[in-house]
Write a protein that holds these residues in place. Structure first.
Motif, mmCIF file in Angstrom:
data_model
loop_
_atom_site.group_PDB
_atom_site.id
_atom_site.type_symbol
_atom_site.label_atom_id
_atom_site.label_comp_id
_atom_site.label_asym_id
_atom_site.label_seq_id
_atom_site.Cartn_x
_atom_site.Cartn_y
_atom_site.Cartn_z
ATOM 1 N N ILE A 10 -9.969 12.556 7.545
ATOM 2 C CA ILE A 10 -10.810 11.510 8.142
ATOM 3 C C ILE A 10 -10.467 10.145 7.560
ATOM 4 O O ILE A 10 -10.393 9.146 8.290
ATOM 5 N N ALA A 11 -10.228 10.091 6.256
ATOM 6 C CA ALA A 11 -9.882 8.812 5.621
ATOM 7 C C ALA A 11 -8.552 8.276 6.148
ATOM 8 O O ALA A 11 -8.424 7.071 6.410
ATOM 9 N N VAL A 12 -7.566 9.142 6.338
ATOM 10 C CA VAL A 12 -6.273 8.703 6.873
ATOM 11 C C VAL A 12 -6.426 8.291 8.336
ATOM 12 O O VAL A 12 -5.811 7.330 8.787
ATOM 13 N N TRP A 13 -7.252 9.008 9.081
ATOM 14 C CA TRP A 13 -7.481 8.657 10.484
ATOM 15 C C TRP A 13 -8.146 7.285 10.607
ATOM 16 O O TRP A 13 -7.752 6.467 11.438
ATOM 17 N N VAL A 14 -9.152 7.024 9.764
ATOM 18 C CA VAL A 14 -9.814 5.721 9.780
ATOM 19 C C VAL A 14 -8.836 4.624 9.367
ATOM 20 O O VAL A 14 -8.808 3.539 9.964
ATOM 21 N N ALA A 15 -8.002 4.907 8.368
ATOM 22 C CA ALA A 15 -6.991 3.927 7.948
ATOM 23 C C ALA A 15 -5.985 3.671 9.069
ATOM 24 O O ALA A 15 -5.510 2.545 9.232
ATOM 25 N N TRP A 58 2.590 9.445 10.483
ATOM 26 C CA TRP A 58 2.501 9.087 9.075
ATOM 27 C C TRP A 58 1.610 10.010 8.250
ATOM 28 O O TRP A 58 1.560 9.879 7.020
ATOM 29 N N SER A 59 0.903 10.921 8.871
ATOM 30 C CA SER A 59 -0.045 11.746 8.130
ATOM 31 C C SER A 59 0.634 12.618 7.079
ATOM 32 O O SER A 59 0.115 12.780 5.971
ATOM 33 N N PHE A 60 1.799 13.162 7.390
ATOM 34 C CA PHE A 60 2.506 13.999 6.417
ATOM 35 C C PHE A 60 2.934 13.181 5.201
ATOM 36 O O PHE A 60 2.752 13.613 4.060
ATOM 37 N N PHE A 61 3.501 12.018 5.436
ATOM 38 C CA PHE A 61 3.994 11.204 4.329
ATOM 39 C C PHE A 61 2.858 10.683 3.447
ATOM 40 O O PHE A 61 2.994 10.602 2.231
ATOM 41 N N ILE A 62 1.750 10.345 4.072
ATOM 42 C CA ILE A 62 0.587 9.906 3.298
ATOM 43 C C ILE A 62 0.032 11.072 2.485
ATOM 44 O O ILE A 62 -0.321 10.918 1.310
ATOM 45 N N GLY A 63 -0.032 12.251 3.074
ATOM 46 C CA GLY A 63 -0.499 13.429 2.340
ATOM 47 C C GLY A 63 0.428 13.799 1.195
ATOM 48 O O GLY A 63 -0.026 14.171 0.108
ATOM 49 N N LEU A 64 1.728 13.671 1.413
ATOM 50 C CA LEU A 64 2.693 13.963 0.360
ATOM 51 C C LEU A 64 2.571 12.967 -0.790
ATOM 52 O O LEU A 64 2.555 13.352 -1.966
#
Length: 104
Positions: free
Chosen positions: A17-22, A33-39
């Motif tokens: 949710i935080a990455v989605w809001v960002a 970008w979700s994978f790279f942010i999670g990594l």
């Protein structure tokens, strides 16, 4: 065990949710970008959750004298306190990798 798994899933959902809001605020593609942010988040959490003080105390230990460095060498091994937030970020990273592979 059920409590740990539920907290793991909850922390993974909070990260998503935080990455989605960002992605809405900063206008980037969530799916790309979700994978790279999670990594990156997993690596940051791993390196800064050390039981011996984290990355900052490793840098401070390098400034000690040679005599103290020889004594500190055994105490400065990398040990991390991995909790549910770290495992939640790893779960988020794995799920986002699977989503990226299926989308492309």
């Amino acid at each position: 065990m059920k409590k740990i798994i539920s907290w793991l899933i909850i922390s993974s959902i909070i990260i998503a949710i935080a990455v989605w809001v960002a992605s809405i605020i900063f206008t980037f593609s969530y799916s790309e970008w979700s994978f790279f942010i999670g990594l990156a988040l997993s690596v940051i959490i791993f390196f800064f959750n050390s039981s011996s003080g984290g990355a900052f105390s490793k840098g401070a230990a390098l400034e000690t004298s040679e005599f103290e460095w020889k004594n500190q060498k055994e105490k400065n091994e990398m040990r991390a306190n991995l909790g549910v937030v770290f495992y939640g970020s790893v779960l988020y990273t794995i799920i986002s990798l699977i989503v990226i592979i299926t989308l492309y």
